[in-house]
Each structure stands twice: as structure tokens, then as C-alpha cells.
Design a protein around this motif. Structure first.
Motif, PDB file in Angstrom:
ATOM      1  N   GLN A  48      80.593  19.162   1.481  1.00  0.00           N
ATOM      2  CA  GLN A  48      79.230  19.677   1.468  1.00  0.00           C
ATOM      3  C   GLN A  48      79.176  20.980   0.666  1.00  0.00           C
ATOM      4  OE1 GLN A  48      79.035  19.052   5.785  1.00  0.00           O
ATOM      5  NE2 GLN A  48      77.185  17.833   5.504  1.00  0.00           N
ATOM      6  N   THR A  49      78.369  21.905   0.990  1.00  0.00           N
ATOM      7  CA  THR A  49      78.047  23.019   0.099  1.00  0.00           C
ATOM      8  C   THR A  49      79.258  23.747  -0.485  1.00  0.00           C
ATOM      9  OG1 THR A  49      76.732  25.058  -0.057  1.00  0.00           O
ATOM     10  CG2 THR A  49      77.741  24.591   2.075  1.00  0.00           C
ATOM     11  N   VAL A  53      78.687  22.111  -4.280  1.00  0.00           N
ATOM     12  CA  VAL A  53      77.874  23.144  -4.929  1.00  0.00           C
ATOM     13  C   VAL A  53      78.760  24.251  -5.502  1.00  0.00           C
ATOM     14  CG1 VAL A  53      76.070  24.894  -4.599  1.00  0.00           C
ATOM     15  CG2 VAL A  53      75.843  22.642  -3.523  1.00  0.00           C
ATOM     16  N   TYR A 206      68.815  19.793   6.535  1.00  0.00           N
ATOM     17  CA  TYR A 206      70.004  19.687   5.695  1.00  0.00           C
ATOM     18  C   TYR A 206      71.010  18.694   6.279  1.00  0.00           C
ATOM     19  CZ  TYR A 206      74.220  20.944   3.130  1.00  0.00           C
ATOM     20  OH  TYR A 206      75.359  20.887   2.368  1.00  0.00           O
ATOM     21  N   GLY A 212      71.747  16.731   2.847  1.00  0.00           N
ATOM     22  CA  GLY A 212      73.092  17.284   2.931  1.00  0.00           C
ATOM     23  C   GLY A 212      74.026  16.522   3.846  1.00  0.00           C
ATOM     24  N   TYR A 289      72.451  26.980   0.552  1.00  0.00           N
ATOM     25  CA  TYR A 289      73.387  25.865   0.682  1.00  0.00           C
ATOM     26  C   TYR A 289      73.348  24.953  -0.549  1.00  0.00           C
ATOM     27  CZ  TYR A 289      74.697  26.428   5.627  1.00  0.00           C
ATOM     28  OH  TYR A 289      75.225  26.883   6.820  1.00  0.00           O
ATOM     29  N   ASP A 290      72.119  24.661  -1.012  1.00  0.00           N
ATOM     30  CA  ASP A 290      72.056  23.618  -2.048  1.00  0.00           C
ATOM     31  C   ASP A 290      70.868  23.703  -2.987  1.00  0.00           C
ATOM     32  OD1 ASP A 290      70.099  22.955  -0.189  1.00  0.00           O
ATOM     33  OD2 ASP A 290      70.514  20.796  -0.248  1.00  0.00           O
ATOM     34  N   THR A 295      71.091  29.000  -5.150  1.00  0.00           N
ATOM     35  CA  THR A 295      72.535  28.953  -5.383  1.00  0.00           C
ATOM     36  C   THR A 295      72.862  29.433  -6.789  1.00  0.00           C
ATOM     37  OG1 THR A 295      72.439  26.610  -6.038  1.00  0.00           O
ATOM     38  CG2 THR A 295      72.879  27.104  -3.715  1.00  0.00           C
TER      39      THR A 295
END
Length: 310
Positions: A48-49, A53, A206, A212, A289-290, A295
Motif C-alpha cells: 500500500q502507500t 506510492v 481508503y 487502497g 496516502y495516495d 503526495t
């Protein structure tokens, strides 16, 4: 060429930590690279993040990045599952550093950390202990110990600890484990039941939707194992031991997970002579986070920060 993602297993206390190494395009194993460890939030996994990301973006900028699953979570080992124990969470970082310093393509004097939400609190504590970490960036950083004494225990940590003790006794006598989901099952459920806090709603969006959600992600605590958080503080002794360069990125839209308040606190307490605080206007905890704009702003600060200090 594009970023290459390579899974690795890292020996820990009595199990392996699962990690993904993100190698930049044109990676040359004959060279040595600065490496950034990316740490996932509480309730997340490495894909995930922290991975899809931040590690991806850092590799695009020429760094090697490594995202790992915390012990007891994701693809990492450790029983019982969903244990959120700060001692193990902090110690995981040093096992990842142990792995890195044994790799010929790592510049051991250029290892940094970028961590998100609860992972950022653990990263701060790890950086204070492990001097091989040379710089740290927190993104929407939180302090799970503080939250456990506050909202996570309904502001009654003693009652929570009494309940944990009772659960451990019950399990010792054969009762099943109690796994508590920290979030409502859906945004609709949350709003229908009067849950209006921005962090709770955005966390649910999320983690509980395609935005997410991940098959191994689990926003859950093993209740009998969460007592260790009640007396733990991610920022304890930061005035003395947090001397490495520090970048704090927060949004100015506060919520229950307190990254705005805690980011301000960490900036004030850290002994770092080189520290930066970036407050992003109109940005929430979960935007970091996204969401590309938020970001992107975080990375616009983090990339030159790491280039300067690694």
C-alpha cells in the motif's frame, strides 16, 4: 527501463520479515546507492502507500527503496497474527538495516527512512536507537501509543488494560482470540452511526474500498496483545536522541489520528539541528496516502531532503 521490484526475506527474531526492494531504472549492482526504507501505516501492508506510492516514486528519482511488512502482519512471520507491539515494530527497522548493510550495492552511510502514519512513529523511535539511519521523513506521522491512551481506549487506558488482562486469561484457558477491526465496515455504516471524524471516514474509504484495499491488509489489532502500546510513546527522549536530520510533512486538516498535532509536537521536541516542518494547506491525513497532489508535494520536499542528507 523501469523500476524493478524484487521480493526479499529478511531474518528477524525467529521469523522472516517480507520486503520488496524497488530498484531504479538503469540500476548497476557494481555501484553503491543511497537507500530509503519506507514503512507502512498501522493497519497497512508494504504494497500500500509505503510501496506503491512512496517507494515507487523514490526509485523513480534514483534511490533504492525498500518497503517491508511489520512482524506479525502482511507476508512477514510472527505469531499471533495482527500483533501491534511497539518493541517489535521498532526493532523491525534494525533488521532491515542489517539486511541492507550486507548488500554490496548499498552505501551504508546513506540509509534513510520515510514512514507514514503509525509507521512514522515507529520510525522516529527506531532512528533514535539505530545510528545507521542517517535521516528520517515522517508523512502524516502519528504516535500509536498516544492514541492508545486517548481515542483507541475511549480515554480510559486503565480500563482497556484491565480488559486486555481478562482476555489474556480467557485465552490461556482456551478461549478464542479477539481480533478487533479499528474501522467501521463502510463509509455508509460510519455516517449512519454518527461517525463524522474526517480521519475515520477517509480511513474507511481508503482501506475498505478499491481505492487502497489490499488482500493482505487488515486494519485490526489482536486485542490481547495491544496492552504494550498503552505505556509506549514514539517520541520519548526525542529531545536527547533524535539528532539526525528530520523532515515532517503534515496536512492542515486535523482529525482523530492527530498527525497535525503530533507533527507540531515532534518538530518542537526533536533535538535535530537540521529539521524541517512542511504543513500542506487544505490537505488531510489520508490525502497523504495516495492523492497525487498531496503526495507529490510531500515528495517534492522529501527528495531534495534525502539528496542533501544521504
Amino acid at each position: 527501463m523501469s523500476t524493478t521490484i524484487t521480493p526479499v526475506s529478511i531474518p528477524a527474531v525467529a521469523w522472516d520479515i517480507a520486503a520488496n526492494v524497488y530498484f531504479p531504472a538503469n540500476f548497476d549492482e557494481q555501484l553503491q546507492y543511497p537507500v530509503i526504507i519506507t514503512a507502512h501505516p498501522t493497519g497497512s501492508v508494504k504494497e500500500q502507500t509505503a510501496g506503491n506510492v512512496y517507494a515507487t516514486a523514490l526509485a523513480d528519482e534514483g534511490f533504492v527503496a525498500i518497503a517491508f511488512d511489520a512482524s506479525f502482519q502482511g507476508e512477514s512471520g510472527g505469531e499471533p497474527r495482527f500483533t501491534e507491539d511497539p518493541g517489535f515494530r521498532v526493532g523491525d527497522f534494525s533488521f532491515v538495516v542489517d539486511y541492507l548493510v550486507a548488500q554490496p550495492w548499498v552505501d551504508e552511510n546513506k540509509i534513510g527512512v520515510l514512514a507514514v502514519c503509525g509507521g512514522a512513529g515507529y520510525a522516529v523511535a527506531a532512528t533514535m536507537i539505530d545510528r545507521r539511519i542517517k535521516a528520517v521523513t515522517t508523512v502524516a506521522g502519528s504516535n500509536v501509543g498516544r492514541l492508545m491512551r486517548e481515542g483507541f481506549s475511549n480515554y480510559d487506558p486503565i480500563a482497556m488494560l484491565e480488559a486486555v488482562a481478562a482476555q489474556r486469561t480467557a485465552q490461556a484457558r482456551g478461549k478464542a482470540e479477539q481480533i478487533n477491526d479499528l474501522l467501521p465496515p463502510s463509509v455508509d455504516y460510519a455516517t449512519e452511526n454518527g461517525l463524522t471524524d474526517i480521519d475515520v471516514l477517509e480511513a474507511t474509504e481508503y482501506y475498505k474500498t478499491d481505492r487502497g484495499q489490499h488482500e493482505r491488509g487488515c486494519t485490526s489489532f489482536n486485542f490481547a496483545r495491544q496492552g504494550a502500546l498503552a505505556t509506549w510513546d514514539a517520541y520519548a527522549h526525542a529531545e536527547t536522541f533524535l539528532t539526525q536530520p528530520l523532515l515532517i510533512v503534515i496536512g492542515d486538516k486535523p482529525g482523530a489520528f492527530a498527525s497535525y498535532r503530533l507533527g507540531m509536537e515532534l518538530y518542537g521536541r526533536a533535538a535535530s539541528k537540521e529539521k524541517e516542518l512542511l504543513v500542506l494547506e487544505g490537505v488531510s491525513h489520508y490525502d497523504l496516502y495516495d492523492q497525487p497532489e498531496a503526495t507529490g508535494q510531500a515528495l517534492k520536499a522529501a527528495v531534495p531532503f534525502f539528496r542533501k542528507h544521504l
